[in-house]
Design a protein around this motif. Sequence first.
Motif, PDB file in Angstrom:
ATOM      1  N   UNK A   1      38.491  30.015  55.265  1.00 44.63           N
ATOM      2  CA  UNK A   1      39.291  30.844  54.367  1.00 44.63           C
ATOM      3  C   UNK A   1      40.648  30.219  54.031  1.00 44.63           C
ATOM      4  N   UNK A   2      40.856  28.980  54.444  1.00 38.47           N
ATOM      5  CA  UNK A   2      42.074  28.277  54.000  1.00 38.47           C
ATOM      6  C   UNK A   2      41.891  27.914  52.525  1.00 38.47           C
ATOM      7  N   UNK A   3      42.823  28.325  51.706  1.00 36.61           N
ATOM      8  CA  UNK A   3      42.712  28.148  50.261  1.00 36.61           C
ATOM      9  C   UNK A   3      43.801  27.207  49.731  1.00 36.61           C
TER      10      UNK A   3
ATOM     11  N   UNK B   1      35.013  25.069  67.151  1.00 36.77           N
ATOM     12  CA  UNK B   1      33.855  25.256  66.262  1.00 36.77           C
ATOM     13  C   UNK B   1      34.312  25.716  64.877  1.00 36.77           C
ATOM     14  N   UNK B   2      33.520  25.394  63.869  1.00 37.44           N
ATOM     15  CA  UNK B   2      33.757  25.919  62.532  1.00 37.44           C
ATOM     16  C   UNK B   2      33.173  27.329  62.461  1.00 37.44           C
ATOM     17  N   UNK B   3      33.940  28.257  61.975  1.00 40.88           N
ATOM     18  CA  UNK B   3      33.476  29.629  61.810  1.00 40.88           C
ATOM     19  C   UNK B   3      33.378  29.897  60.311  1.00 40.88           C
ATOM     20  N   UNK B   4      32.173  30.121  59.832  1.00 37.28           N
ATOM     21  CA  UNK B   4      31.910  30.176  58.393  1.00 37.28           C
ATOM     22  C   UNK B   4      31.535  31.592  57.970  1.00 37.28           C
ATOM     23  N   UNK B   5      32.180  32.092  56.906  1.00 39.22           N
ATOM     24  CA  UNK B   5      31.755  33.379  56.358  1.00 39.22           C
ATOM     25  C   UNK B   5      31.811  33.395  54.832  1.00 39.22           C
TER      26      UNK B   5
END
Length: 616
Positions: A123-125, A105-109
Amino acid sequence: EGVSSAHARWRPDGKFLAFLSARDEGKTQVWLLNRLGGDAERLTDTPQDVQDFAWSPDSSQLVLVLRDASSEELEAAKENKDEAVADRARAAESEAKDKRKAPKPWVIDRLQFKLDEVGYLDRRRTHLYVFDLAAKSLRQITSGDYDDSEPAWSPDGKWLAFSSNRSVPDPDATYDQNIWVVPASNSDKGAHPRQVTTNPGADGSPAWSPDGKWIAYVTQMDPHLFDYATKHLAVAPATGGEAKLITLALDRMVTVPRFSPDGKFIYFIADDDGTQNLCRVPVTGGEIARTVGGRLMVNDYSLAKTGDIVAQIATLDHADELYTIPDGKLTRITHTNDALMSQLKLSYGEYVHFKSKDGTIISGYLYKPVDYVPGKKYPTILRPHGGPVWAYYAEFDHLPQLLAANGYAVLFPNPRGSTGYGQDFAKAIWADWGNRDFQDDMAMVDYAIEQGIADPAKLAVGGWSYGGISTDFIIAQTNRFKAAISGAGGALFSSFYGHDHYQRDYEAELGHPWENKAVWERVSPFYKVANVSTPTLFMGGAIDWNVPILGSEQMYQALKRLGRSTELVVYPGEYHEFKKPSHIKDRLERYLAWYAHFVKGDSTPARPVPTPKSGE
């Protein structure tokens, strides 16, 4: 190879050409090609795609722009280093397709959590890495919870300038992108970058002076206006300090700044009056000279150490070629597209001017049908442009040529909201979409009718992106068009909030939808959908997060419920900008079929007739 290649960059010694390509069914990597010919050699082998790169001045290193690799990318890269493991993995995958693990799943914050052609953002930049060609080693030189881009080497190869929004507490909430500098040899992943600019608006496109003391860049001074604000040329000390605006009086969008070899001038491309010209200004400011002017489109340029210039230029009747400027005379040196252009009968776009409803002078490009006969009236297609902060230019464009070749007059207006006419002109539609730009678009239709070119009984409209949004506005306000095609459009913008990737722009321009409901509803033509009687084709990409297919689905659903003539076409696997040639071809064929049926009144169906397969 059957794979596109892009971003070609000469090695500084001029002997080799590097470029980006996803060959061999792999990730996008940097490849190297000898100018004398032969096969390309892959230089990099990163787990993730290389997004951008630049050569160091001595040709020994590349700076790469890489997004932090996902766990899946790292695992795949590890497996691929062991061919036996890779073979076993492929065999196992072939035998047990139905037993594959479910995707994680995608975990979004994050506040900004979507981007077209990327999808959900975690949070991969995106950071900078230096790749040493001799050692084949890769070293990370920027880091943190920020995205870094647009790297530029200092002339001595010791520093790298880049652009990055590192505002606190959350870069996703602001437009505060600045220019930064880090040592190219740093070993702490750029933990302490030096900030060069402090403007609260967006600063980008850094370019070093020959002596390494100054950095030229493009800046937008009013973050509240974001894209509507004019992009100016500025220069700042490379060590940080007071910046100086160079083109404030010009009031035109500036791109691609570069210092002259002697450091006395800065070249740049100016977006002006439906063209892009190459200009030059003294470093200290002053008179701006047009090195390459006229009704043409400078798309890029390169400066030699001698000061000689090569420019990539398109014109209304010829696709891009390379030009030099010996003794100030523009001279074409490539003939890449001559063979193609010689086979085509073209309509030469005319740059015309006309008055809008309130008296404002508007401009645009008018293409008459191929074999146009004066005095004869023709079916006419209005094509609002995307953006909205963009414009139509003096460049070769396949679409008006295709439509003109099929007997249509084609109207390409640059209404208020367009670039090339100053900041006040661009911001005239601020939080007021579908009003002044609608009036300006209609004014071009009226102009074509007054000139005896357009048949008022055979008018059509259609566009893509904001052009599709404009189409939705237009058909909700007038029934003068016999057919419409709305591509990647939207009409109920409160439903796009949190669904597309424009949350920051929406909030800056419209405010929060739960607080400024009246503004959001005013710019949403969906609420006028009952007024629409124009037969309308809606289309878009299934995974477009720029202007999601949701907008087309909503308009289609409403018109279908109202019993109107409508159709929806969704292209699988396509983002906002289509990639698959078969889909691009299909889209053009549907344009022609829809307009021929509803505008010309041809007996042909409103959708393309499938071509019989060989033997049928």
